[in-house]
Design an enzyme around this catalytic site. Sequence first.
Site, PDB file in Angstrom:
ATOM      1  N   GLY A 236      -8.857   1.777 -32.476  1.00 49.86           N
ATOM      2  CA  GLY A 236      -8.308   2.103 -31.022  1.00 49.86           C
ATOM      3  C   GLY A 236      -6.746   2.098 -30.882  1.00 49.86           C
ATOM      4  O   GLY A 236      -6.092   1.388 -31.814  1.00 49.86           O
ATOM      5  N   CYS A 237      -6.213   2.521 -29.849  1.00 49.39           N
ATOM      6  CA  CYS A 237      -4.750   2.495 -29.788  1.00 49.39           C
ATOM      7  C   CYS A 237      -4.239   1.278 -29.516  1.00 49.39           C
ATOM      8  O   CYS A 237      -3.532   0.647 -30.311  1.00 49.39           O
ATOM      9  CB  CYS A 237      -4.405   3.645 -28.940  1.00 49.39           C
TER      10      CYS A 237
END
Lengths: 344, 344, 344, 344
Positions: free
Chosen positions: A147-148
């Site tokens: 995920g970011c």
Amino acid sequence: MKVGIVGATGYGGLELIRFLHNHKAVERIDLFTSSEEGVIFSSKFGHLVNIADMPLQKIDYGALEKFDVVFTSTPSGVTSELLPPLVGKGPKLIDLSGDFRLQDPASYEAWYGKKAAPLEFIQQSVYGLTEWNAENVQHAPLIANPGCYPTAVLLSLLPLLKERLIDASFLVIDVKSGISGAGNKPSQTTHFSEANESFSIYKTNTHQHIPEIEQAISMFSGVDTTISFNTHLVPMTRGILSTSYAPVMSGVTEQQLVACLQNAYEKHPFVRIVTDVNSLGTNRVKGSNYCDILVKVDSRTNRATIVGVIDNLVKGAAGQAIQNMNVQFDLPQTTGLDVVPFFI
Amino acid sequence: MKVGIVGATGYGGLELIRFLHNHKAVERIDLFTSSEEGVIFSSKFGHLVNIADMPLQKIDYGALEKFDVVFTSTPSGVTSELLPPLVGKGPKLIDLSGDFRLQDPASYEAWYGKKAAPLEFIQQSVYGLTEWNAENVQHAPLIANPGCYPTAVLLSLLPLLKERLIDASFLVIDVKSGISGAGNKPSQTTHFSEANESFSIYKTNTHQHIPEIEQAISMFSGVDTTISFNTHLVPMTRGILSTSYAPVMSGVTEQQLVACLQNAYEKHPFVRIVTDVNSLGTNRVKGSNYCDILVKVDSRTNRATIVGVIDNLVKGAAGQAIQNMNVQFDLPQTTGLDVVPFFI
Amino acid sequence: MKVGIVGATGYGGLELIRFLHNHKAVERIDLFTSSEEGVIFSSKFGHLVNIADMPLQKIDYGALEKFDVVFTSTPSGVTSELLPPLVGKGPKLIDLSGDFRLQDPASYEAWYGKKAAPLEFIQQSVYGLTEWNAENVQHAPLIANPGCYPTAVLLSLLPLLKERLIDASFLVIDVKSGISGAGNKPSQTTHFSEANESFSIYKTNTHQHIPEIEQAISMFSGVDTTISFNTHLVPMTRGILSTSYAPVMSGVTEQQLVACLQNAYEKHPFVRIVTDVNSLGTNRVKGSNYCDILVKVDSRTNRATIVGVIDNLVKGAAGQAIQNMNVQFDLPQTTGLDVVPFFI
Amino acid sequence: MKVGIVGATGYGGLELIRFLHNHKAVERIDLFTSSEEGVIFSSKFGHLVNIADMPLQKIDYGALEKFDVVFTSTPSGVTSELLPPLVGKGPKLIDLSGDFRLQDPASYEAWYGKKAAPLEFIQQSVYGLTEWNAENVQHAPLIANPGCYPTAVLLSLLPLLKERLIDASFLVIDVKSGISGAGNKPSQTTHFSEANESFSIYKTNTHQHIPEIEQAISMFSGVDTTISFNTHLVPMTRGILSTSYAPVMSGVTEQQLVACLQNAYEKHPFVRIVTDVNSLGTNRVKGSNYCDILVKVDSRTNRATIVGVIDNLVKGAAGQAIQNMNVQFDLPQTTGLDVVPFFI
């Protein structure tokens, strides 16, 4: 190399195209979608005229099996069903959604509110935090691309946690993201007039990246911890900055923390250790695969402030996915990703 | 009421004019400056044509003594010398700079890097956090108007600290501000092309609002603590959002924290306790004197997340200054400040 | 004065509330909607907590008839049916939609692509360009409040056209608007990540404000003309700037044009003639009912450049609507509207 | 190829570095400056750490003579003196400032208010509008790289003027630019809080790009004309959109105009003719060397609206300069410039 992209119309998909267009080992890109079959891609995205004038194709396993790599950049809850039939069938699979990141299906279902992927496929997937997991990435049939937020947080914290230089028992992680992180689907929250000129907090203490971060901290540093984690929306398009706070272990100095980070990443081209706070900001990594990291010790509290900065759509999504592809195909990690950040 | 403003050309000064223009008890506003004497104010600020067409005047004690109130909105290090001769001479003095906020001159000199005001005048000043100090504000000759960050932080934390519902021994305060907080003087940091579309951290652990917050926590809640405090720049003009993290005292529930805040502020028109995180954001208070506060307990960590939101130029500067003026002149606190936030 | 607002959830409605809250002649505001009956208004709009905590009401003619004024701020195509039964029944009607602006139903249907209001009601309506039509506004049962672009364009051009100082036979009008003009409904065009950092042109030569401008030029200046008119989207929330180009009539000087504008508006508090281009910009009128106008003659081409600047939501919508209400109730035009522009 | 850049610290210089870093024919880049000799470039520009860690060098003719190409990206008034001694001495010279664009020194002095370059060197320079002048560019010792506005305007208008499809006798050109066009030097106009959320017009009818456009129209289409031209500032960093208005010649249709543009540019990889207005906007070309062009005929006025869109820092500056370098070194024009626009 022949590449397929499922979910090409999302921002992750668009960024994959932006980088793969200049990737010397990629000879062909095909785009797949669950709807809009036959639509010329550049008729939807004017910036891609002359660049991506191919039609969108219907998702078809027969077709997908023939690619060297298939990237999936879909909302969560899609690839948990879509990908299992393809695992081990030919193409390397790189999933940018969250569906294969959490090793515990119950945790996935609790945090995402959706049905988890079958356990056997979760177990075959490898968490693609490239700088920390390249060996496993190399031969994995299915990559769970991080995920970011976790990318910025983990890259900045893992060396310090692994070396036990900071105390994980009181770890506060305050993250801020540009609005592209919310995807391309219009909503009141992302409506220009209401998002512009406003800074806000959302999903207080309940963001689905929390278990992903805790799992990866455990996996790569051996530390089990429960984090405080809050997410904020910044009125800009791209960029993530994470500010983390943790007590420094007794006797540890700021220089040791800096040295630890420098040593950890000295052979990693996309991580830069920054010592001057004035040289740090999301525009310094914009459009690039860099992660910039700063650490400062507050001598009054003996706590460390650790900052990680990435472009959420690049190092936090498409860039890291291509970095993983490079690892899998024995290419230099920088292939197709050696671009200069935008700054302005 | 006759009002003088020293430092009218700064953003604090402009906001004072914006509100005092509609303040029914104010009959006349005079503007003073250390330079540009005689310049018609609206020739510098086109938005004020027909509204503030008076000339800037030279700073003159004889003239200043005749006002009912004098606001000073200057950079730090100016009013420490400018104001002492006026204390007790006639006008109420409301200082928006930081020069009279810290009771300990040594602390001022350490954090601001400038010479402190004379101790006797510091001691005559009253810290103008209106909701917490109105009684002292009422008769003070000199008000030290609080800083922008401290206002958001203190209003959101003080009730919980005073009631000992949260543990001050591990208090992390992560604040974010729009760029107007940097003032009206151009610099590379505030140059549009470099500030736009970038989120950054600055002055890690060294912002001069740290001792102000610690002093006020001690003063109003009786708790002595050392805080972690970091400041960030948001690519928008107005607004501050503070996110604070602290362990919740044993057995204390989220409902108790909410109730504590509601009780503390039920008679205070400018503080709103928000329970839905989706209703919170800097645009919800933009242009107004409101402070919106949210508290959530993370049951996994048993820590509270406390959020304070203000417009830095209003509740964090000019609005609170006028609120203090209203207290001093026995006017309802909302006089001249009862405006609807902009939202968009 | 009792005021009803139909369509309160749109941006025009929100601005009406922002100003009417501080309007001394307004004692009560009721909000109506075609859906969401019973919903507490401030639960939808967090900025209005403590300000507009009333429930939304179902649209009901019996109720609406009892108000002194009813503002309608709905999409086009709604009030053409909604308002006729109310005309002449009690409340003054001020319609912010476009449904009663065009005197020719065929023109409405061609440009709006919707069914026009019944002709007899169109004929009873008065075009509410306050500075030019106050006498008719005063006694009209139904005001067609002008469009945002027409307001900026007409106020800046009408005096020069009426005095025949510029040549209407080649009139090019290039207008630019902030994104709030597109309303509050999310779409791909107004999705933050796609609208932000982009400037675009839309509806080339086909905007429905074209016939409104041509009709009003004819009505107020007696000149019949066909204009070139293009609309652009600016990545900001509020503001309109119109740049118009026209040949100057033989022998006419820049000074004459400036004087003509100054004379035309000398008794009008909301129009300011600006002579220094550096004092002009949408932030100089932001949040206010001002219209700033600049005219320059290019001696190389002997053409005039005429610039009009307004806040599209205020002078271009809610502000002008309240100005018309003031005229109808014999109040000073500035009542409730005498606010200082935001600037920053 | 060895490349020197004079004026590397400006935005034009930074963009040159961004593209030249990925240019396969460039083996070495040296940076020159009139001050700051010895300063490590990336210590000033954090985004360039690991990319441009070389020191800034003092400007030295002996050193400059040894490069294959020297780009000069300085304010106007510098290269008129700096470059003459280098002309014909070895390196190809590509000047991004305005000093060699106007063939008439008197015109330069009138519009720029500075001393013109010596006539003999102006006469040796070639105007580098690549799509229209590649043959002359190829062997020129000194390229006058076009201005940002002229590039957008000329590329969109020249084919139509050359084919006499539109009437140049009433040509209105209304241009809008992002704020990076103002350069990197802080000022009140470009101060974030004052530029943000404001749209403004500047230099009414007096911008120095006017004579450049008129000269190039004459040079490439044979039409002598006097244009109306006004410049506006858009609150975004990058991008130019020009909207031009001209009568269509009798009997000419929109299809003919579109076909004319398509024919003119069919072999030019960086020009795209757009027919759907919804596919046009500065973000569609952002970060790239594309120029997107749209033409529409307004049948009511029989005038054409012609729109040109570029990234002012790329096609309007550094990108076109590199395109010219490619022409001079017999490389495909797209070398180093084949990047995908950012869009978001």
